[in-house]
Design an enzyme around this catalytic site. Structure first.
Site, PDB file in Angstrom:
ATOM      1  CG  HIS A  71      -0.444   0.079   2.525  1.00 22.76           C
ATOM      2  ND1 HIS A  71      -1.179   0.541   3.588  1.00 22.76           N
ATOM      3  CD2 HIS A  71       0.761  -0.258   3.022  1.00 22.76           C
ATOM      4  CE1 HIS A  71      -0.447   0.496   4.682  1.00 22.76           C
ATOM      5  NE2 HIS A  71       0.727   0.025   4.374  1.00 22.76           N
ATOM      6  CD  GLU A  72      -0.926   4.909   1.628  1.00 20.37           C
ATOM      7  OE1 GLU A  72      -0.987   5.720   0.687  1.00 20.37           O
ATOM      8  OE2 GLU A  72      -1.921   4.608   2.308  1.00 20.37           O
ATOM      9  N   GLY A  73       1.594   2.918  -2.677  1.00 21.85           N
ATOM     10  CA  GLY A  73       2.543   2.803  -3.782  1.00 21.85           C
ATOM     11  C   GLY A  73       3.343   1.531  -3.648  1.00 21.85           C
TER      12      GLY A  73
END
Length: 592
Positions: free
Chosen positions: A440-442
């Site tokens: 997550h978050e990239g």
């Protein structure tokens, strides 16, 4: 022993390495000192031990429930969140004008380290809310700040980021959620958002969604994306939550780990359009959202680091207590069994965990210190230098702890043997929790492309030059210190190889072969992170040089391990990277 974090090590990084008390020289923190910082961290440690860690296994087993179109959290999750809010921890870093304490970001990250290590699923709500409030403070207009910031800072409102959609995860240019401007200046949002952490629950008065949506021509891609505030409950004239907005909870995602943080699918506009309020200017939504995303990326890296750290402490404690086997040279079956920590291979696994987890924690806190220094620095040229370092290192801060912290958690299970594979021991849950962080978050792949494809060549390689200056200074100091010759040369050699390898890769690829350059960007990200963490381990070893105590000996031994066992891989991997190998790129899809 709670086995959450090692406070002595945390203080060592904060004060001996990063020297955070120097932040008190800036006007914003002039009324603060180490005593204030320690008091806040002490309170966080106590809350983590008493309120968060004791319910970690329970809120993992009892997931949030979908009930009549709403998400219902276990009572223990709500109680733990209430304790965080009542302790004032969400407000700690904000301006006094908004009810905050104006503490340095790195101190709030030390607090987050305790909360994340004790119960990462519960801590996630606070991380998102703080990041949302910071986004609003940076880019919202005065009316928006007055309406929503007090509630977020006080913890009456929680925040989310709504980016991904069912058909568009990391490919934000392909989002379909649209926003239609109304005569009164507000917008109506129509679309569906997926993977929204904290998207619906009963632990706060309101939830403030920050939503990416397209305005105007869809063919503009990311240039047509704007950012909107879409509260779950619309605020009345008195500022209190009132009527329900047209935001519908469609369902919950049932995750492998981090289960206490509810993860949702939300529809905007099923009943005619969700009311949204434009943040800043149309078409600049992605730039604004990156303010929240980059903060969240540091938070993800820290979560990975401390989840690895607490797993290491659990494994260390178990290895000291668990008795099995005898020394290699003792063949007498009637002799007493020894603690497994006496076995060489268990020492290896523990030392590897120590090197990964303590190195990752240092990396994340170094990033947090860069945030503070850049925010407070009055000299524009120095501030630009600090911001450049942070920009270069952000993908590393997010990804290296996520990759190698997870490996540390895997080793923690191995130390426990069969017990570690059972739910009766925390290391099983910690591994599942940490598996989210490379995603997550990239994703890790996206961070690698960002680093190799953009960051290392930004401003003609200027960001790399900034890091080169930092590393060169520390190498020069370490060279003058007895006992650090081997480690200094290992870091010097690895950094030189990384610099030359980077230039060679870009030189070969030029502008004509970006696919060849980026085909192994994830491998490059690992190499880059290893060199940076090797440098940080050298700094730690330098800080304890000449000290005879066990803590110092452990630091030197972990540095030696990293330089002998980990850094040599840098050279092998760089040889492959410099060839711009196309083994993966050239694989025929049908051949799979």
């Amino acid at each position: 022993m709670p086995n959450i974090l090692n406070r002595r090590d945390l203080d060592f990084i904060l004060y001996d390495i990063l020297k955070i008390d120097r932040l008190c020289a800036y006007p914003r923190h002039a009324a603060q000192d180490r005593g204030v910082f320690d008091q806040i961290i002490d309170a966080a440690e106590k809350l983590a031990e008493e309120k968060l860690q004791p319910v970690a296994a329970l809120v993992d087993a009892q997931e949030p429930a979908f009930d009549a179109g709403r998400a219902v959290l276990p009572e223990e999750t709500r109680d733990a969140l209430a304790a965080i809010v009542e302790g004032g921890f969400l407000a700690a870093g904000f301006d006094e004008s908004w009810g905050g304490l104006e503490l340095p970001y790195i101190v709030t990250q030390a607090v987050a380290a305790y909360f994340g290590a004790a119960n990462g699923g519960v801590a996630g709500y606070g991380m998102l809310t703080i990041a949302a409030a910071n986004l609003l403070a940076a880019h919202g207009d005065e009316a928006q700040k007055q309406a929503y910031l007090p509630g977020l800072v006080e913890g009456r409102f929680f925040g989310t980021m709504c980016l991904s959609e069912p058909q568009a995860g990391s490919s934000l240019a392909d989002i379909r959620t649209r926003a239609e401007r109304q005569a009164d200046g507000s917008y109506r949002l129509h679309g569906s958002k997926m993977w929204i952490s904290g998207g619906d629950h009963d632990a706060s008065e309101n939830i403030i969604h920050f939503v990416l949506a397209k305005t105007g021509d869809p063919s503009l891609g990311v240039k047509g994306i704007s950012l909107f505030i879409a509260p779950r409950l619309l605020l009345g004239d008195d500022g209190a939550p009132g009527a329900r907005n047209d935001v519908t909870l469609v369902g919950l995602n049932h995750k492998m780990g981090n289960r206490a943080t509810v993860n949702t699918v939300l529809n905007f506009g099923d009943e005619g359009g969700a009311v949204g309020f434009l943040v800043g200017e149309e078409g600049r939504g992605l730039a604004y959202m990156f303010h929240m995303m980059n903060e969240a990326r540091i938070g993800v890296g820290l979560a990975a680091a401390v989840t690895a750290y607490t797993g290491y402490l659990h494994a260390l404690d178990y290895a000291k207590e668990r008795r099995q086997g005898r020394p290699i040279k003792d063949r007498d079956p009637t002799s007493p069994m020894i603690p497994i920590i006496e076995h060489a291979d268990v020492k290896r696994m523990l030392l590897q965990q120590k090197a990964y987890s303590e190195g990752a924690l240092h990396l994340c806190l170094y990033g947090a210190m860069l945030v503070d220094l850049a925010r407070n620095e009055p000299d524009p040229s120095v501030r630009e230098h600090l911001e450049g370092l942070l920009e270069l290192l952000t993908p590393v801060i997010k990804s290296w702890p996520s990759e190698y912290g997870l490996r540390a958690n895997d080793l923690a299970i191995q130390v426990h043997g069969g017990y570690g594979y059972t739910r009766e021991y925390a290391v099983e849950r910690l591994y599942r929790d940490n598996r989210l962080n490379p995603i997550h978050e990239g994703t890790k792949g996206i961070q690698g492309i960002d680093l190799l494809g953009r960051k290392v060549r930004f401003a003609g390689g200027g960001l790399m030059a900034l890091l080169d200056g930092e590393i060169a200074t520390d190498l020069a100091e370490a060279t003058q210190t007895d006992g650090l010759g081997e480690a200094t040369e290992a870091v010097r050699s690895a950094w030189a190889a990384l610099k030359s390898g980077t230039e060679e890769m870009h030189g070969q690829a030029g502008a004509s072969a970006p696919d060849l350059l980026l085909a192994n960007a994830t491998l490059y990200l690992d190499v880059f992170g290893h060199v940076v963490v090797g440098w940080l381990w050298l700094k730690q070893a330098h800080a304890v040089a000449g000290r005879p105590d066990a803590f110092a000996r452990g630091k030197r031994q972990a540095c030696q391990y990293f330089c002998r066992y980990e850094l040599p891989e840098v050279h092998t991997r760089l040889e492959l990277l410099k060839r711009l190998d196309d083994t993966c790129l050239a694989m025929d899809v049908d051949a799979f």
